[in-house]
Scaffold this motif. Structure first.
Motif, PDB file in Angstrom:
ATOM      1  N   ASP A  58       0.955  -1.542   0.064  1.00  0.00           N
ATOM      2  CA  ASP A  58      -0.252  -0.023   0.228  1.00  0.00           C
ATOM      3  C   ASP A  58       0.967   1.046   0.146  1.00  0.00           C
ATOM      4  OD1 ASP A  58      -2.379   1.370   0.148  1.00  0.00           O
ATOM      5  OD2 ASP A  58      -2.766   0.890   2.293  1.00  0.00           O
ATOM      6  N   GLU A  59       2.379   1.328   0.782  1.00  0.00           N
ATOM      7  CA  GLU A  59       2.975   2.689   0.658  1.00  0.00           C
ATOM      8  C   GLU A  59       3.318   2.425  -0.704  1.00  0.00           C
ATOM      9  OE1 GLU A  59       5.586   1.544   4.071  1.00  0.00           O
ATOM     10  OE2 GLU A  59       4.243   1.579   5.403  1.00  0.00           O
ATOM     11  N   LYS A  60       3.838   1.169  -1.092  1.00  0.00           N
ATOM     12  CA  LYS A  60       4.052   1.882  -2.731  1.00  0.00           C
ATOM     13  C   LYS A  60       3.585   2.302  -3.460  1.00  0.00           C
ATOM     14  CE  LYS A  60       7.494  -2.798  -2.723  1.00  0.00           C
ATOM     15  NZ  LYS A  60       8.225  -3.731  -3.220  1.00  0.00           N
ATOM     16  N   VAL A  61       1.907   1.948  -3.292  1.00  0.00           N
ATOM     17  CA  VAL A  61       1.287   2.709  -4.008  1.00  0.00           C
ATOM     18  C   VAL A  61       0.616   3.949  -3.931  1.00  0.00           C
ATOM     19  CG1 VAL A  61      -1.106   2.722  -4.590  1.00  0.00           C
ATOM     20  CG2 VAL A  61      -0.185  -0.252  -3.929  1.00  0.00           C
ATOM     21  N   LEU A  62       0.926   4.286  -2.337  1.00  0.00           N
ATOM     22  CA  LEU A  62       0.116   5.673  -2.022  1.00  0.00           C
ATOM     23  C   LEU A  62       1.581   6.977  -2.872  1.00  0.00           C
ATOM     24  CD1 LEU A  62      -0.735   5.823   1.715  1.00  0.00           C
ATOM     25  CD2 LEU A  62      -2.055   6.015  -0.515  1.00  0.00           C
ATOM     26  N   LYS A  63       2.805   6.260  -2.787  1.00  0.00           N
ATOM     27  CA  LYS A  63       3.827   7.176  -3.284  1.00  0.00           C
ATOM     28  C   LYS A  63       4.196   7.174  -5.044  1.00  0.00           C
ATOM     29  CE  LYS A  63       7.458   4.964   0.155  1.00  0.00           C
ATOM     30  NZ  LYS A  63       8.803   4.852   0.276  1.00  0.00           N
ATOM     31  N   LYS A  64       3.757   6.500  -5.186  1.00  0.00           N
ATOM     32  CA  LYS A  64       2.989   6.881  -6.970  1.00  0.00           C
ATOM     33  C   LYS A  64       2.832   8.096  -7.332  1.00  0.00           C
ATOM     34  CE  LYS A  64       2.752   1.817  -8.571  1.00  0.00           C
ATOM     35  NZ  LYS A  64       1.653   0.762  -9.742  1.00  0.00           N
ATOM     36  N   GLU A  65       2.821   8.507  -8.754  1.00  0.00           N
ATOM     37  CA  GLU A  65       2.793  10.446  -8.949  1.00  0.00           C
ATOM     38  C   GLU A  65       1.181  10.032  -9.959  1.00  0.00           C
ATOM     39  OE1 GLU A  65       4.298  10.985 -12.804  1.00  0.00           O
ATOM     40  OE2 GLU A  65       5.265   8.809 -13.325  1.00  0.00           O
ATOM     41  N   ALA A  66       0.858  10.993  -9.540  1.00  0.00           N
ATOM     42  CA  ALA A  66      -0.959  11.252  -9.685  1.00  0.00           C
ATOM     43  C   ALA A  66      -0.835  11.256 -10.814  1.00  0.00           C
ATOM     44  CB  ALA A  66      -1.517  12.508  -9.363  1.00  0.00           C
ATOM     45  N   LEU A  67      -2.527  10.755 -11.490  1.00  0.00           N
ATOM     46  CA  LEU A  67      -2.346  10.017 -12.988  1.00  0.00           C
ATOM     47  C   LEU A  67      -2.254  11.764 -14.128  1.00  0.00           C
ATOM     48  CD1 LEU A  67      -6.060   8.677 -13.272  1.00  0.00           C
ATOM     49  CD2 LEU A  67      -3.925   7.705 -13.542  1.00  0.00           C
ATOM     50  N   GLY A  68      -1.221  11.469 -14.831  1.00  0.00           N
ATOM     51  CA  GLY A  68      -1.048  12.619 -16.121  1.00  0.00           C
ATOM     52  C   GLY A  68      -1.816  11.851 -16.981  1.00  0.00           C
ATOM     53  N   THR A  69      -1.295  13.145 -18.017  1.00  0.00           N
ATOM     54  CA  THR A  69      -2.205  13.426 -19.377  1.00  0.00           C
ATOM     55  C   THR A  69      -1.689  12.585 -20.555  1.00  0.00           C
ATOM     56  OG1 THR A  69      -2.248  15.533 -19.531  1.00  0.00           O
ATOM     57  CG2 THR A  69      -3.769  13.998 -18.074  1.00  0.00           C
ATOM     58  N   MET A  70      -2.150  11.983 -21.575  1.00  0.00           N
ATOM     59  CA  MET A  70      -1.198  11.526 -22.787  1.00  0.00           C
ATOM     60  C   MET A  70      -2.294  11.469 -24.770  1.00  0.00           C
ATOM     61  SD  MET A  70       0.513   8.126 -23.158  1.00  0.00           S
ATOM     62  CE  MET A  70       2.109   8.468 -21.568  1.00  0.00           C
ATOM     63  N   GLU A  71      -1.634  11.961 -25.201  1.00  0.00           N
ATOM     64  CA  GLU A  71      -2.172  12.033 -26.465  1.00  0.00           C
ATOM     65  C   GLU A  71      -1.558  10.947 -27.171  1.00  0.00           C
ATOM     66  OE1 GLU A  71      -3.824  16.142 -26.195  1.00  0.00           O
ATOM     67  OE2 GLU A  71      -4.051  14.881 -27.141  1.00  0.00           O
ATOM     68  N   PRO A  72      -2.521  10.758 -27.808  1.00  0.00           N
ATOM     69  CA  PRO A  72      -2.426   9.368 -28.732  1.00  0.00           C
ATOM     70  C   PRO A  72      -1.376   9.825 -30.132  1.00  0.00           C
ATOM     71  CG  PRO A  72      -4.706   9.606 -29.256  1.00  0.00           C
ATOM     72  CD  PRO A  72      -3.854  10.787 -27.877  1.00  0.00           C
ATOM     73  N   PRO A  73      -0.937   9.074 -30.746  1.00  0.00           N
ATOM     74  CA  PRO A  73      -0.378   9.120 -31.811  1.00  0.00           C
ATOM     75  C   PRO A  73      -1.440   9.710 -33.074  1.00  0.00           C
ATOM     76  CG  PRO A  73      -0.305   7.371 -31.852  1.00  0.00           C
ATOM     77  CD  PRO A  73      -0.399   7.983 -30.221  1.00  0.00           C
ATOM     78  N   ASN A  74      -1.978  11.229 -33.795  1.00  0.00           N
ATOM     79  CA  ASN A  74      -2.699  11.472 -34.736  1.00  0.00           C
ATOM     80  C   ASN A  74      -2.179  11.426 -35.695  1.00  0.00           C
ATOM     81  OD1 ASN A  74      -0.719  12.478 -36.041  1.00  0.00           O
ATOM     82  ND2 ASN A  74      -1.593  14.428 -34.316  1.00  0.00           N
ATOM     83  N   SER A  75      -1.747  10.046 -36.131  1.00  0.00           N
ATOM     84  CA  SER A  75      -1.483   9.816 -37.324  1.00  0.00           C
ATOM     85  C   SER A  75      -2.360   8.809 -37.606  1.00  0.00           C
ATOM     86  CB  SER A  75       0.135   8.883 -37.184  1.00  0.00           C
ATOM     87  OG  SER A  75       0.232   7.987 -36.255  1.00  0.00           O
TER      88      SER A  75
END
Length: 898
Positions: free
Chosen positions: A208-225
């Protein structure tokens, strides 16, 4: 109730009975309860409901030897829980019990004298057993090691089990013995932790401590190709999480490294080889939030990773994905730039959904981008109804020709694995995989897939089913479980997902039962805490309420309908009869055969709540007046059960995983499609694929012909007027029409006959209707949905839909009103049906009306629903909570007012 009861246990009769009769797997080995074979094949004989009437409790343990170590490759390192697997076909000893380690490798056998005592107890389901090898010195005979066999049984069986152990010369060390402190069982170790060893909960809290240390959700764009659509913010976050999971390089949960040696904290298994990371997880976003588009965005990166240079000596898979994707396609707020990707503009256009004849023969949907050298193929497994969802999403959101897709479906599908690997996506069904499980030349089994996605993955919630075993045996680098309802009934639903994801040791049933299931059943708050931590580690879950997707509001209203005097009289007669049947079942700890009689009684009660016309005119023909008896010698009883059960869309044939067609019931009381069971009997030894009962064609009983609109009669009803519920529904629909004549409504029912009965009064009231039920082919369903989309007044305004047949894979956003004509045991099925209307693409406020017959079994079903909803919601929360018991025998008493 016991944590290890078979799927036909009593609590499931009430709680999820429609799923029960079909949880067999057809495996040849008989496995001791509490054990597992090859990570998936846990035996579950539907005729074993011996646990009715009490929880399985730890009696104590005996110490026996594991022998024959020199003949097998499996090893034991330190304290380790082992699987004890019955091997009745062993040519040397019919009482044989195999021993498998945490990697499902055979270690040896339980010594013959002990096996002779345990085998009858296991086979008769009087006990379940767990084997634990304590951390002991290996000096002495190197061809055998001691093993603690912990024995669980109902209190009522304690004396007979003790007598059998004593007569067999085995010394039971029980709780009142001083030696009991030597037990290595988790249920004991959790209470007494000695030395420097960590408690089970301490290990989970470290995770659980490892999970709490993970960074918050970021965002990502898919390849527009590849992806031409703009993702919503929650989809960009979901894509970021999916990519992070796939590019993971840390140790899997519960694994640690010390001085170059890797060991599992829960099992003490150690190795000098670094275990592979778990690249995948559970994508559990709420239904209707666009998971398919997010997954297509993930797949689209496979077309771009090859542009990143490869450095000699690197792990190209991990490096390309991490450096080529994470660095190239990050959110708009990042300072990193977007790497351009070359794409060929000469792409062929994707064919329309209406021109899919070739696809159904196994021909490709679209062509690959010219010049691409990618061979990263994703296998998507889903129900047939979901094919149209994936094809539609490809057409709407991807650039024509950017992804090459193959439908591995239909008789003309390829047998060449190389053909499949030339495509970016291969779509197939759970049923196809199950059918090909025994085929050595299946191309699906020859490929190491880059990624496997299980869509609507709650289908594999039963680890014993053939399709579950088939998906578990797939070879893949990345594994994804995708479902908006990961828990439908019970925490064991999640265990099946752990086996697919290879989350050791929780992918082994003894560990899951010991560490998760048993604490939950015993009301230990640590059980829910462990489950919460596990889900936080392995899953992403967002709901519509917490996601800003711009959906219109959804309201749920419950309307209580009073039965007429005639309906009430018939209902009370039936309930009185049903009570006596249920009481006999409880008192006699009934078998599968009497269990189906209970089911037919419950079905009849529910049918009376909707329309008494669905019951035979003579109630004496509905249920047997004498004792339940053995259906094997009572074919008429089989016919009566089928009359009640065949109309209920809650049942699936266990072979094709679809509502049965030309329903057949066997002498051992299992229900199949006629063609499915006949094919099975031709290709395997003559026995039931569910319970191994000897079976021939003469042991099959056929249901009466299915009702048609012209053949539905008034049955018990003395007048031609609609039922009380149907009358109430008509008033509601007329009121909506008066407000807005173009408003479209969906009426869900579990009973096909009820849909037929509603057609006439709706037509008489001036409504245009369509019907969609489980007996229709995929093409017929598509035509119905297309027809329902025609705007009023030219098009229909009412869709009469089967709850199960319409609960997944279809889009009904053209409607804004939903009517649930009766409650279903499993709230997740209802939620899936609701979300066919309330999903992305809906522009109007959605109103859902649940219709409940007052003072009947339907009100009590709602109580069971609330228990399920509470449990399902808590596993995604970080709160301790009490009272987490699974549904017990008391629920059946609640349903019947006993």
């Amino acid at each position: 109730m016991s944590d290890e009861q078979d799927p036909v246990e009593l609590f499931m009769v009430l709680d999820r009975w429609p799923l029960i009769p079909f949880n067999g797997d057809g495996e040849d080995d008989v496995v001791a309860e509490g054990s597992q074979l090859d990570g998936s094949s846990f035996s579950s004989s539907p005729s074993s409901s011996s646990q009715v009437g009490g929880e399985l409790l730890l009696m104590g343990f005996v110490i026996v030897n594991i022998v024959g170590l020199q003949y097998y490759s499996g090893t034991i390192n330190g304290r380790e829980l082992v699987s004890l697997v019955r091997d009745p076909l062993n040519t040397h000893d019919p009482n044989a019990i195999k021993v498998l380690n945490t990697r499902s490798a055979q270690v040896g056998y339980i010594e013959r004298a002990a096996a002779q005592v345990f085998a009858p107890l296991i086979d008769s389901r009087l006990v379940t057993v767990e084997g634990i090898v304590p951390k002991v010195s290996r000096q002495g005979n190197r061809y055998k090691i001691p093993c603690q066999v912990h024995i669980f049984a109902r209190i009522a069986a304690f004396e007979s089990v003790k007598s059998a152990l004593s007569n067999g010369g085995l010394n039971l060390i029980s709780e009142d013995s001083a030696a009991f402190a030597l037990s290595e069982a988790a249920v004991v170790k959790d209470q007494v932790v000695a030395g420097d060893s960590k408690s089970i909960d301490a290990i989970f809290k470290l995770l659980d401590e490892k999970v709490l240390k993970k960074e918050a959700l970021g965002t990502m764009e898919p390849p527009n190709s590849v992806i031409k659509s703009e993702l919503l913010s929650h989809q960009k976050e979901g894509l970021w999480w999916l990519v992070q999971q796939e590019s993971a390089h840390e140790l899997p949960p519960f694994w640690e490294e010390k001085d170059g040696v890797f060991f599992n904290a829960l099992t003490n298994y150690s190795t000098d080889k670094r275990p592979d990371p778990i690249r995948g997880g559970i994508f559990a976003d709420d239904m209707g939030l666009g998971k398919t588009l997010t997954l297509l965005s993930l797949i689209s990166f496979d077309k771009c990773a090859s542009v990143v240079p490869v450095e000699e000596g690197d792990d190209s898979d991990e490096r390309e994905l991490r450096d080529g994707i994470l660095a190239a396609f990050v959110g708009k707020n990042s300072k990193r730039g977007r790497v351009s990707t070359k794409a060929n503009n000469s792409r062929k256009k994707l064919k329309s959904v209406g021109a899919r004849a070739k696809e159904m023969k196994g021909e490709p949907v679209c062509d690959r981008v010219s010049g691409s050298s990618s061979t990263r193929t994703t296998l998507v497994v889903c129900p047939p109804a979901i094919f149209s969802v994936w094809i539609t999403q490809l057409e709407e959101h991807t650039r024509p020709g950017s992804l090459k897709v193959y439908l591995y479906y239909g008789r003309q599908r390829t047998t060449d694995a190389n053909v499949l690997q030339k495509h970016d996506i291969v779509l197939t069904t759970y049923n196809i995989l199950a059918n090909e499980e025994q085929l050595l030349e299946s191309p699906i089994k020859k490929i190491e897939w880059w990624r496997v996605i299980l869509d609507e993955a709650h289908i594999i919630k039963n680890v014993n089913a053939q399709q579950t075993r088939a998906v578990n045996n797939l070879i893949a680098k990345r594994r994804w479980v995708v479902t908006g309802t990961p828990i439908q009934n019970h925490s064991m639903d999640l265990y099946s997902l752990m086996t697919f994801l290879r989350v050791e040791p929780l992918s082994l049933k003894p560990y899951w039962v010991s560490l998760i299931q048993r604490p939950l059943v015993l009301g230990d708050e640590n059980g829910i805490m462990r489950l919460q931590i596990l889900m936080a580690t392995m899953s992403l879950r967002r709901t519509k309420e917490k996601t800003l997707v711009g959906l219109p509001s959804k309201t749920l209203e419950t309307i209580y309908v009073e039965l007429s005097g005639e309906e009430r009289e018939i209902y009370e007669q039936m309930e009185l009869r049903a009570k006596s049947i249920v009481m006999e079942y409880i008192c006699t700890e009934g078998s599968m055969k009497s269990y189906l009689t209970v089911l037919s009684a419950l079905v009849r009660l529910r049918q009376i709540c909707t329309d008494i016309a669905m019951c035979p005119p003579d109630l004496r023909d509905v249920l047997p007046v004498n004792k339940i008896g053995d259906v094997n010698s009572n074919p008429k009883l089989l016919d009566k059960m089928l009359m009640a059960l065949q109309d209920d869309d809650g049942f699936d044939c266990p072979i094709c995983i679809s509502p049965p067609k030309n329903t057949v019931i066997t002498s051992c009381a299992h229900i199949f499609c006629k063609i499915c069971i006949l094919k099975t009997l031709q290709h395997m030894k003559s026995c039931c694929p569910m319970c191994r009962h000897p079976l021939t064609e003469s042991d099959l009983f056929f249901a009466p012909s299915e009702p048609t609109p012209d053949s539905v009669t008034d049955g018990n009803r003395s007048s031609s007027a609609p039922s009380s519920k149907a009358t109430a529904l008509l008033k509601l629909l007329c009121a909506v029409r008066d407000q807005n004549p173009t408003t479209k409504s969906v009426v869900f029912s579990q009973f096909r006959t009820m849909l037929l009965l509603l057609e006439a009064p709706l037509k008489a009231a001036g409504f245009k209707t369509l019907r969609l039920d489980g007996k229709m082919s995929a093409g017929q369903r598509a035509d119905v949905i297309k027809g329902f989309g025609v705007p009023a007044p030219e098009g229909p305004t009412i869709l009469l839909a089967s709850l199960k047949a319409s609960g997944a894979g279809i889009n009904l956003t053209m409607a804004s009103r939903v009517y649930l004509f009766e409650p279903w045991w499993n709230p997740a099925v209802e939620e899936q049906a609701m979300d066919r209307v309330h999903r992305i693409g809906q522009t109007e406020e959605v109103k859902i009306v649940r219709m409940i017959a007052h003072n009947t079994i339907e009100e009590r079903i709602l109580q069971l629903q609330e228990k399920k909803k509470l449990f399902a919601s808590k596993i995604f929360k970080k709160k301790n909570s009490r009272d987490q018991r699974d549904v017990s025998v008391d629920d059946l008493r609640t349903l019947m007012h006993l």
